[in-house]
Scaffold this motif. Structure first.
Motif, short mmCIF file in Angstrom:
data_model
loop_
_atom_site.label_atom_id
_atom_site.label_comp_id
_atom_site.label_asym_id
_atom_site.label_seq_id
_atom_site.Cartn_x
_atom_site.Cartn_y
_atom_site.Cartn_z
N THR A 151 41.85 38.83 35.77
CA THR A 151 42.85 38.09 35.02
C THR A 151 43.71 37.24 35.94
O THR A 151 44.35 36.29 35.50
N ALA A 152 43.72 37.56 37.24
CA ALA A 152 44.51 36.80 38.21
C ALA A 152 44.08 37.18 39.62
O ALA A 152 43.39 38.19 39.83
N VAL A 153 44.52 36.37 40.58
CA VAL A 153 44.29 36.66 41.99
C VAL A 153 45.55 36.28 42.76
O VAL A 153 46.37 35.49 42.29
N THR A 154 45.71 36.85 43.94
CA THR A 154 46.78 36.45 44.84
C THR A 154 46.31 36.68 46.27
O THR A 154 45.27 37.30 46.50
N GLU A 155 47.07 36.16 47.21
CA GLU A 155 46.69 36.29 48.61
C GLU A 155 47.76 37.07 49.35
O GLU A 155 48.95 36.77 49.24
N VAL A 156 47.34 38.08 50.08
CA VAL A 156 48.24 38.88 50.88
C VAL A 156 47.66 38.98 52.29
O VAL A 156 46.54 39.46 52.47
N ASP A 204 54.76 33.35 40.73
CA ASP A 204 54.18 32.03 41.00
C ASP A 204 53.14 32.09 42.12
O ASP A 204 52.41 31.12 42.36
N ALA A 205 53.05 33.24 42.81
CA ALA A 205 51.99 33.44 43.80
C ALA A 205 50.77 34.12 43.18
O ALA A 205 49.74 34.29 43.84
N ILE A 206 50.91 34.53 41.93
CA ILE A 206 49.78 35.12 41.19
C ILE A 206 49.10 33.99 40.43
O ILE A 206 49.71 33.36 39.56
N ASP A 254 46.36 36.79 54.25
CA ASP A 254 45.08 36.05 54.33
C ASP A 254 43.92 36.78 53.66
O ASP A 254 42.75 36.50 53.95
N GLU A 255 44.23 37.72 52.77
CA GLU A 255 43.18 38.43 52.04
C GLU A 255 43.39 38.25 50.54
O GLU A 255 44.51 38.31 50.04
N LEU A 256 42.30 37.98 49.84
CA LEU A 256 42.36 37.79 48.39
C LEU A 256 42.50 39.13 47.69
O LEU A 256 41.70 40.04 47.90
N ILE A 257 43.53 39.28 46.86
CA ILE A 257 43.75 40.48 46.06
C ILE A 257 43.39 40.14 44.61
O ILE A 257 43.88 39.15 44.07
N GLU A 258 42.54 40.93 44.01
CA GLU A 258 42.09 40.67 42.64
C GLU A 258 42.86 41.58 41.66
O GLU A 258 43.06 42.76 41.93
N ILE A 259 43.28 40.99 40.55
CA ILE A 259 43.98 41.73 39.51
C ILE A 259 43.08 41.78 38.29
O ILE A 259 42.67 40.74 37.76
N LEU A 260 42.75 42.98 37.88
CA LEU A 260 41.77 43.17 36.82
C LEU A 260 42.37 42.96 35.44
O LEU A 260 43.55 43.24 35.21
N ASP A 261 41.54 42.47 34.52
CA ASP A 261 41.93 42.35 33.11
C ASP A 261 41.70 43.72 32.47
O ASP A 261 40.67 43.99 31.86
N VAL A 262 42.68 44.60 32.63
CA VAL A 262 42.54 45.98 32.16
C VAL A 262 42.42 46.01 30.64
O VAL A 262 41.70 46.85 30.08
N GLU A 263 43.08 45.09 29.95
CA GLU A 263 42.98 45.06 28.49
C GLU A 263 41.55 44.79 28.04
O GLU A 263 41.09 45.33 27.04
N LYS A 264 40.84 43.96 28.79
CA LYS A 264 39.44 43.70 28.47
C LYS A 264 38.59 44.95 28.70
O LYS A 264 37.74 45.30 27.87
N ILE A 265 38.84 45.64 29.80
CA ILE A 265 38.10 46.86 30.11
C ILE A 265 38.33 47.91 29.03
O ILE A 265 37.38 48.52 28.51
#
Length: 312
Positions: free
Chosen positions: A134-139, A118-120, A141-152
């Motif tokens: 495909t998603a982001v989250t915060e760790v 629920d934090a993603i 106070d820094e934004l962490i990006e999650i890549l859409d590997v299936e698209k790649i």
């Protein structure tokens, strides 16, 4: 770094609790990215790569690791950035997606963080169709990006979505022709792959971008008739999704009176022996590994023909 995944088997207890662990890494900039630990087989210093003619330009070469030849994809190049220059200090994340093993070249690998689905969150609006997020989250106070590997991966080596004539010549969905198939997946590429394959069944389809969106929509549909199965024939759901994962979605469905008769097929690129145990634990009806159009279509057709369970 060799010990970063030593306790991965202990992490299976997080599955089904709407929790996950992310391995953080960097590419060619200061931005940090994350990948689900359950996708990762191994992390190692970049070995010597062998160049092969006519490879996709994003594939920097192949590596021979533990008796297996693995393509090594430069994630920085694949997402439109500069190539990773210093291979001597770079790392390879060996991961399994869609029934195959790939190596992802990254500039550095940092640490593993424990978080909740629920934090993603979905990517911010306005990122556009060209975005590889495909998603982001915060760790911290820094934004962490999650890549859409299936698209790649699909851009490098597109998956076949055609269903064979052996399946299409024997299509039978029983009394479900007027019902819809509900699809939940955070990857736009994966959603469209599933939609195209299942279009051979001749049924209407509705799509959701994550588990929470799917649950809320299914409850809306159920409110119209009192039982979601009056309108929805079956749900095909990914497991890894922002805000609510597929396991939690399934458990919520099976614990909600107006939803609990809905057949749920989990369809995911996650692998591992823990999956079947979790399928049983949360009450899913089936588990299909991504992505084989014949297997998915056959499984959906089979469950559409199953008589709904009578649940008091």
């Amino acid at each position: 770094m060799s010990g970063i995944l030593d306790s991965v088997n202990q992490r299976t207890q997080l599955v089904g609790q709407n929790r996950l662990e992310l391995l953080l890494f960097k590419l060619s900039s200061r931005q940090r990215f994350g990948i689900n630990v359950f996708k990762v087989r191994e992390v190692l210093q970049c070995p010597e790569l062998t160049s092969i003619p006519k490879l996709n330009p994003y594939v920097r070469g192949v590596a021979h690791i533990r008796g297996q030849t693995i393509s090594v994809i430069d994630l920085s190049m694949a997402t439109g950035d500069e190539p990773i220059e210093n291979l001597q200090t770079a790392f390879i994340i060996i991961a399994e997606y869609n029934r195959s093993v790939q190596g992802f070249l990254v500039s550095s690998v940092e640490r593993i963080i424990n978080t909740n689905w629920d934090a993603i969150l979905p990517p911010p609006k306005g990122t556009g169709k060209a975005s590889y997020l495909t998603a982001v989250t915060e760790v911290e106070d820094e934004l962490i990006e999650i890549l859409d590997v299936e698209k790649i991966l699909n851009e490098i080596s597109p998956l076949n979505t055609e269903v064979s004539s052996e399946i299409t010549d024997n299509i039978n969905v029983g009394d479900n022709t007027e019902k819809l198939i509900f699809i939940a997946d955070d990857s736009s590429v994966a959603r469209n792959q599933v939609k195209k394959a299942l279009s051979t069944l001749g049924m209407k389809m509705e799509l959701a971008k994550n588990g929470l969106e799917a649950l809320e929509r299914l409850k809306e549909i159920a409110a119209e008739t009192g039982d979601v199965t009056d309108t929805v024939g079956l749900l095909v759901s990914d497991i890894e999704m922002p805000e609510m994962d597929g396991y939690t979605l399934t458990a919520e469905i099976k614990n909600t009176p107006e939803l609990k008769k809905l057949k749920v097929v989990l369809h995911t690129s996650l692998s591992g022996v823990f999956n079947q145990a979790m399928v049983t634990k949360v009450g899913a009806d089936d588990f299909i590994a991504k992505f084989h159009p014949d297997e998915l279509t056959a499984a959906v057709q089979k469950w559409l023909l199953k008589t709904p369970d009578i649940i008091e």
